[in-house]
Design a protein around this motif. Structure first.
Motif, PDB file in Angstrom:
ATOM      1  N   VAL A  62      53.432   9.927 -18.330  1.00  0.00           N
ATOM      2  CA  VAL A  62      53.125  10.261 -17.028  1.00  0.00           C
ATOM      3  C   VAL A  62      54.610  10.525 -16.958  1.00  0.00           C
ATOM      4  O   VAL A  62      55.296  11.764 -16.188  1.00  0.00           O
ATOM      5  CB  VAL A  62      53.330   8.475 -16.051  1.00  0.00           C
ATOM      6  N   LEU A  76      50.546  15.862 -10.131  1.00  0.00           N
ATOM      7  CA  LEU A  76      49.625  14.350 -10.425  1.00  0.00           C
ATOM      8  C   LEU A  76      50.693  13.329 -10.595  1.00  0.00           C
ATOM      9  O   LEU A  76      50.654  12.109 -10.582  1.00  0.00           O
ATOM     10  CB  LEU A  76      49.101  14.927 -12.047  1.00  0.00           C
ATOM     11  N   ALA A  77      51.665  13.815 -12.298  1.00  0.00           N
ATOM     12  CA  ALA A  77      52.623  12.256 -11.864  1.00  0.00           C
ATOM     13  C   ALA A  77      53.117  11.867 -10.941  1.00  0.00           C
ATOM     14  O   ALA A  77      52.893  10.285 -11.097  1.00  0.00           O
ATOM     15  CB  ALA A  77      53.493  13.098 -12.746  1.00  0.00           C
ATOM     16  N   TYR A  80      50.050   9.679  -9.258  1.00  0.00           N
ATOM     17  CA  TYR A  80      50.261   7.986  -9.851  1.00  0.00           C
ATOM     18  C   TYR A  80      51.050   7.251  -9.746  1.00  0.00           C
ATOM     19  O   TYR A  80      50.866   6.402  -8.969  1.00  0.00           O
ATOM     20  CB  TYR A  80      50.304   8.815 -11.143  1.00  0.00           C
ATOM     21  N   THR A  81      52.340   7.859  -9.970  1.00  0.00           N
ATOM     22  CA  THR A  81      53.479   7.019  -9.157  1.00  0.00           C
ATOM     23  C   THR A  81      53.573   5.956  -8.109  1.00  0.00           C
ATOM     24  O   THR A  81      53.882   4.833  -7.668  1.00  0.00           O
ATOM     25  CB  THR A  81      55.507   7.143  -9.467  1.00  0.00           C
ATOM     26  N   LEU A  84      50.503   4.021  -7.171  1.00  0.00           N
ATOM     27  CA  LEU A  84      50.785   2.954  -7.725  1.00  0.00           C
ATOM     28  C   LEU A  84      51.965   1.260  -7.419  1.00  0.00           C
ATOM     29  O   LEU A  84      51.980   0.117  -7.398  1.00  0.00           O
ATOM     30  CB  LEU A  84      50.768   2.627  -9.549  1.00  0.00           C
ATOM     31  N   LEU A 137      48.191  -0.792 -15.812  1.00  0.00           N
ATOM     32  CA  LEU A 137      48.661   0.525 -14.460  1.00  0.00           C
ATOM     33  C   LEU A 137      49.319  -0.405 -13.284  1.00  0.00           C
ATOM     34  O   LEU A 137      50.101   0.978 -13.332  1.00  0.00           O
ATOM     35  CB  LEU A 137      46.800   0.054 -13.878  1.00  0.00           C
ATOM     36  N   ALA A 141      53.459   2.800 -13.930  1.00  0.00           N
ATOM     37  CA  ALA A 141      54.184   3.494 -12.667  1.00  0.00           C
ATOM     38  C   ALA A 141      55.779   3.478 -13.067  1.00  0.00           C
ATOM     39  O   ALA A 141      56.374   4.249 -12.526  1.00  0.00           O
ATOM     40  CB  ALA A 141      53.961   3.409 -11.291  1.00  0.00           C
TER      41      ALA A 141
END
Length: 262
Positions: A62, A76-77, A80-81, A84, A137, A141
Protein backbone atom coordinates in the motif's frame (compact mmCIF):
# COMPACT_ATOMS: atom_id res chain seq x y z
CA UNK A 1 16.98 10.55 29.05
CA UNK A 2 20.57 10.48 27.84
CA UNK A 3 21.94 7.26 26.39
CA UNK A 4 24.68 7.20 29.04
CA UNK A 5 22.25 7.25 31.98
CA UNK A 6 22.14 4.06 34.02
CA UNK A 7 18.82 2.26 33.32
CA UNK A 8 17.43 2.37 36.85
CA UNK A 9 13.95 2.00 35.37
CA UNK A 10 14.99 -1.38 33.96
CA UNK A 11 16.31 -2.45 37.36
CA UNK A 12 12.96 -1.45 38.90
CA UNK A 13 11.05 -3.37 36.21
CA UNK A 14 13.16 -6.49 36.74
CA UNK A 15 12.73 -6.33 40.51
CA UNK A 16 8.97 -5.88 40.16
CA UNK A 17 8.84 -8.77 37.70
CA UNK A 18 10.80 -11.06 40.00
CA UNK A 19 8.61 -10.07 42.94
CA UNK A 20 5.48 -10.64 40.88
CA UNK A 21 6.49 -14.08 39.64
CA UNK A 22 7.72 -14.99 43.11
CA UNK A 23 4.33 -14.14 44.56
CA UNK A 24 2.56 -16.08 41.78
CA UNK A 25 4.66 -19.22 42.19
CA UNK A 26 4.32 -19.07 45.97
CA UNK A 27 0.52 -19.13 45.71
CA UNK A 28 -0.99 -22.43 44.57
CA UNK A 29 -4.00 -20.86 42.88
CA UNK A 30 -2.00 -18.27 40.95
CA UNK A 31 0.56 -20.90 39.97
CA UNK A 32 -2.24 -23.00 38.44
CA UNK A 33 -3.56 -19.94 36.63
CA UNK A 34 -0.08 -19.27 35.22
CA UNK A 35 0.17 -22.83 33.92
CA UNK A 36 -3.24 -22.48 32.29
CA UNK A 37 -2.31 -19.19 30.64
CA UNK A 38 0.89 -20.71 29.25
CA UNK A 39 -1.25 -22.45 26.60
CA UNK A 40 -2.75 -19.10 25.66
CA UNK A 41 0.70 -17.53 25.20
CA UNK A 42 1.32 -19.86 22.27
CA UNK A 43 -1.89 -18.71 20.60
CA UNK A 44 -1.15 -15.04 21.29
CA UNK A 45 2.36 -15.33 19.85
CA UNK A 46 1.11 -17.23 16.77
CA UNK A 47 -1.68 -14.73 16.05
CA UNK A 48 0.65 -11.75 16.52
CA UNK A 49 3.52 -13.07 14.42
CA UNK A 50 1.37 -14.22 11.50
CA UNK A 51 -0.85 -11.13 11.48
CA UNK A 52 2.08 -8.71 11.75
CA UNK A 53 4.04 -10.45 9.01
CA UNK A 54 1.03 -10.27 6.68
CA UNK A 55 0.30 -6.66 7.71
CA UNK A 56 3.91 -5.68 6.95
CA UNK A 57 3.79 -7.18 3.46
CA UNK A 58 0.39 -5.67 2.71
CA UNK A 59 1.37 -2.34 4.28
CA UNK A 60 4.53 -2.11 2.18
CA UNK A 61 2.46 -2.74 -0.94
CA UNK A 62 0.00 0.00 0.00
CA UNK A 63 2.90 2.36 0.78
CA UNK A 64 4.42 1.76 -2.65
CA UNK A 65 1.01 2.38 -4.21
CA UNK A 66 0.78 5.71 -2.36
CA UNK A 67 4.12 6.76 -3.91
CA UNK A 68 3.21 5.59 -7.41
CA UNK A 69 3.21 7.94 -10.39
CA UNK A 70 -0.31 6.72 -11.19
CA UNK A 71 -2.97 8.90 -9.59
CA UNK A 72 -5.45 6.01 -9.39
CA UNK A 73 -3.06 3.91 -7.29
CA UNK A 74 -2.32 6.86 -5.01
CA UNK A 75 -6.02 7.52 -4.48
CA UNK A 76 -6.77 3.84 -3.82
CA UNK A 77 -3.96 3.67 -1.25
CA UNK A 78 -5.24 6.80 0.48
CA UNK A 79 -8.79 5.45 0.51
CA UNK A 80 -7.60 2.15 2.00
CA UNK A 81 -5.55 3.71 4.80
CA UNK A 82 -8.13 6.33 5.78
CA UNK A 83 -11.01 3.85 5.91
CA UNK A 84 -9.20 1.18 7.91
CA UNK A 85 -7.52 3.61 10.29
CA UNK A 86 -10.93 5.07 11.06
CA UNK A 87 -12.52 1.79 12.19
CA UNK A 88 -11.89 0.66 15.81
CA UNK A 89 -10.05 -2.65 15.97
CA UNK A 90 -12.81 -4.33 17.97
CA UNK A 91 -15.42 -3.32 15.39
CA UNK A 92 -13.14 -4.51 12.58
CA UNK A 93 -12.69 -7.88 14.30
CA UNK A 94 -16.44 -8.37 14.58
CA UNK A 95 -17.04 -7.16 11.02
CA UNK A 96 -14.44 -9.48 9.52
CA UNK A 97 -15.54 -12.44 11.63
CA UNK A 98 -19.29 -12.17 11.09
CA UNK A 99 -19.69 -10.22 7.84
CA UNK A 100 -16.59 -10.54 5.66
CA UNK A 101 -15.83 -14.18 6.41
CA UNK A 102 -19.36 -15.40 5.53
CA UNK A 103 -19.22 -13.24 2.39
CA UNK A 104 -15.92 -14.86 1.37
CA UNK A 105 -17.38 -18.31 1.95
CA UNK A 106 -20.43 -17.40 -0.13
CA UNK A 107 -18.15 -16.13 -2.91
CA UNK A 108 -16.14 -19.34 -2.80
CA UNK A 109 -19.32 -21.43 -2.95
CA UNK A 110 -20.45 -19.50 -6.03
CA UNK A 111 -17.13 -20.20 -7.75
CA UNK A 112 -17.13 -23.79 -6.52
CA UNK A 113 -20.65 -24.30 -7.87
CA UNK A 114 -19.63 -23.19 -11.35
CA UNK A 115 -16.54 -25.42 -11.28
CA UNK A 116 -18.24 -28.40 -9.69
CA UNK A 117 -16.13 -28.24 -6.52
CA UNK A 118 -17.15 -29.06 -2.96
CA UNK A 119 -18.89 -26.09 -1.24
CA UNK A 120 -17.59 -24.74 2.07
CA UNK A 121 -19.44 -23.86 5.25
CA UNK A 122 -18.93 -20.69 7.23
CA UNK A 123 -18.11 -22.66 10.35
CA UNK A 124 -15.24 -24.27 8.43
CA UNK A 125 -13.52 -20.84 8.44
CA UNK A 126 -11.63 -21.02 11.78
CA UNK A 127 -12.14 -18.10 14.14
CA UNK A 128 -8.41 -17.77 14.71
CA UNK A 129 -7.88 -17.05 11.01
CA UNK A 130 -10.73 -14.57 10.99
CA UNK A 131 -8.97 -12.80 13.87
CA UNK A 132 -5.66 -12.87 11.98
CA UNK A 133 -7.35 -11.42 8.89
CA UNK A 134 -8.87 -8.58 10.92
CA UNK A 135 -5.58 -7.71 12.63
CA UNK A 136 -3.79 -7.87 9.28
CA UNK A 137 -6.20 -5.46 7.62
CA UNK A 138 -6.34 -3.07 10.57
CA UNK A 139 -2.60 -2.84 11.15
CA UNK A 140 -1.64 -2.81 7.47
CA UNK A 141 -3.08 0.71 7.22
CA UNK A 142 -0.84 1.96 10.04
CA UNK A 143 2.17 0.03 8.77
CA UNK A 144 1.63 1.52 5.30
CA UNK A 145 2.04 5.03 6.72
CA UNK A 146 5.21 3.96 8.54
CA UNK A 147 6.73 2.59 5.33
CA UNK A 148 5.60 5.61 3.31
CA UNK A 149 7.29 8.02 5.75
CA UNK A 150 10.43 5.88 5.72
CA UNK A 151 10.63 5.81 1.93
CA UNK A 152 10.09 9.57 1.73
CA UNK A 153 12.99 10.08 4.15
CA UNK A 154 15.46 8.72 1.57
CA UNK A 155 17.25 11.53 -0.24
CA UNK A 156 15.93 11.95 -3.78
CA UNK A 157 19.46 12.40 -5.05
CA UNK A 158 20.33 8.86 -3.99
CA UNK A 159 17.52 7.46 -6.09
CA UNK A 160 18.42 9.65 -9.08
CA UNK A 161 22.05 8.53 -8.82
CA UNK A 162 20.98 4.87 -8.78
CA UNK A 163 18.78 5.52 -11.81
CA UNK A 164 21.69 7.17 -13.60
CA UNK A 165 23.77 4.06 -12.94
CA UNK A 166 21.18 2.03 -14.81
CA UNK A 167 19.61 0.22 -11.85
CA UNK A 168 16.11 -1.09 -12.42
CA UNK A 169 13.18 -0.04 -10.26
CA UNK A 170 13.41 -3.23 -8.17
CA UNK A 171 17.18 -2.81 -7.76
CA UNK A 172 16.77 0.82 -6.68
CA UNK A 173 14.19 -0.24 -4.12
CA UNK A 174 16.18 -3.22 -2.80
CA UNK A 175 19.67 -1.71 -2.81
CA UNK A 176 19.06 2.00 -2.18
CA UNK A 177 15.66 2.83 -0.72
CA UNK A 178 14.98 -0.03 1.69
CA UNK A 179 18.42 -0.20 3.40
CA UNK A 180 18.34 3.55 4.11
CA UNK A 181 14.66 3.71 5.03
CA UNK A 182 14.79 0.78 7.45
CA UNK A 183 16.53 2.89 10.13
CA UNK A 184 13.62 5.33 10.02
CA UNK A 185 10.99 2.62 9.73
CA UNK A 186 12.14 0.30 12.49
CA UNK A 187 11.23 2.33 15.65
CA UNK A 188 7.57 3.03 14.73
CA UNK A 189 7.24 -0.44 13.21
CA UNK A 190 8.45 -1.93 16.48
CA UNK A 191 5.90 0.18 18.37
CA UNK A 192 3.15 -1.20 16.12
CA UNK A 193 4.36 -4.73 16.79
CA UNK A 194 4.19 -4.23 20.56
CA UNK A 195 0.76 -2.61 20.14
CA UNK A 196 -0.44 -5.64 18.19
CA UNK A 197 0.62 -7.93 21.04
CA UNK A 198 -1.72 -5.96 23.28
CA UNK A 199 -4.49 -5.66 20.70
CA UNK A 200 -4.35 -9.41 20.11
CA UNK A 201 -6.20 -9.67 23.43
CA UNK A 202 -9.28 -8.46 21.53
CA UNK A 203 -9.50 -11.78 19.69
CA UNK A 204 -10.92 -13.19 22.93
CA UNK A 205 -14.30 -11.71 21.92
CA UNK A 206 -14.37 -14.35 19.16
CA UNK A 207 -13.65 -17.15 21.60
CA UNK A 208 -10.06 -17.64 20.46
CA UNK A 209 -8.20 -19.27 23.35
CA UNK A 210 -5.49 -16.67 23.82
CA UNK A 211 -4.18 -15.39 27.15
CA UNK A 212 -7.14 -13.09 27.77
CA UNK A 213 -9.79 -15.67 26.88
CA UNK A 214 -8.19 -18.32 29.08
CA UNK A 215 -8.01 -15.74 31.87
CA UNK A 216 -11.73 -15.00 31.49
CA UNK A 217 -12.63 -18.70 31.50
CA UNK A 218 -10.40 -19.36 34.51
CA UNK A 219 -11.80 -16.42 36.48
CA UNK A 220 -15.35 -17.49 35.69
CA UNK A 221 -14.55 -20.92 37.11
CA UNK A 222 -12.69 -20.01 40.29
CA UNK A 223 -14.31 -16.60 41.00
CA UNK A 224 -10.86 -15.28 41.98
CA UNK A 225 -10.80 -12.33 39.60
CA UNK A 226 -8.13 -10.34 41.43
CA UNK A 227 -5.56 -13.14 41.42
CA UNK A 228 -6.39 -14.33 37.90
CA UNK A 229 -6.20 -10.95 36.21
CA UNK A 230 -3.02 -10.11 38.14
CA UNK A 231 -1.41 -13.08 36.42
CA UNK A 232 -2.89 -12.08 33.03
CA UNK A 233 -1.45 -8.57 33.39
CA UNK A 234 1.92 -9.99 34.45
CA UNK A 235 2.08 -12.26 31.39
CA UNK A 236 1.28 -9.40 29.00
CA UNK A 237 3.81 -7.11 30.70
CA UNK A 238 6.48 -9.78 30.36
CA UNK A 239 5.84 -10.09 26.63
CA UNK A 240 5.61 -6.37 25.86
CA UNK A 241 8.57 -5.24 28.00
CA UNK A 242 10.77 -8.04 26.61
CA UNK A 243 9.84 -7.06 23.07
CA UNK A 244 10.47 -3.38 23.74
CA UNK A 245 13.93 -4.12 25.14
CA UNK A 246 14.78 -6.35 22.18
CA UNK A 247 13.65 -3.72 19.69
CA UNK A 248 15.67 -1.01 21.45
CA UNK A 249 18.75 -3.17 21.24
CA UNK A 250 18.15 -3.76 17.54
CA UNK A 251 17.69 -0.03 16.92
CA UNK A 252 20.94 0.72 18.75
CA UNK A 253 22.72 -1.93 16.70
CA UNK A 254 21.50 -0.42 13.43
CA UNK A 255 22.38 3.09 14.60
CA UNK A 256 25.92 2.08 15.55
CA UNK A 257 26.61 0.30 12.28
CA UNK A 258 28.78 2.12 9.70
CA UNK A 259 26.52 4.46 7.80
CA UNK A 260 23.93 4.48 10.59
CA UNK A 261 22.03 7.52 11.75
CA UNK A 262 24.06 9.97 13.75
Amino acid sequence: MKDGDFPWWLVAVCLLGLAGYGAVLADELQARVLMTLARGVQVTVFVTLVAFALASVLGMGVALMSLSRLRLLRQLARFYTEILRGVPMLVLLLYVAFVMAPALVAGWNWVAGTLGLEPARTRDFPLIWRAIMALTLGYSAFVAEVFRAGFLSVDEGQIEAAQALGLSGWQRFRLVMLPQAIRTILPPLGNDFVAMVKDSSLVSVLGVLDVTQLGKVTAAGNFRYFETYNVVALVYLTMTVSLSLGLRRLERHLRDRPGGAE
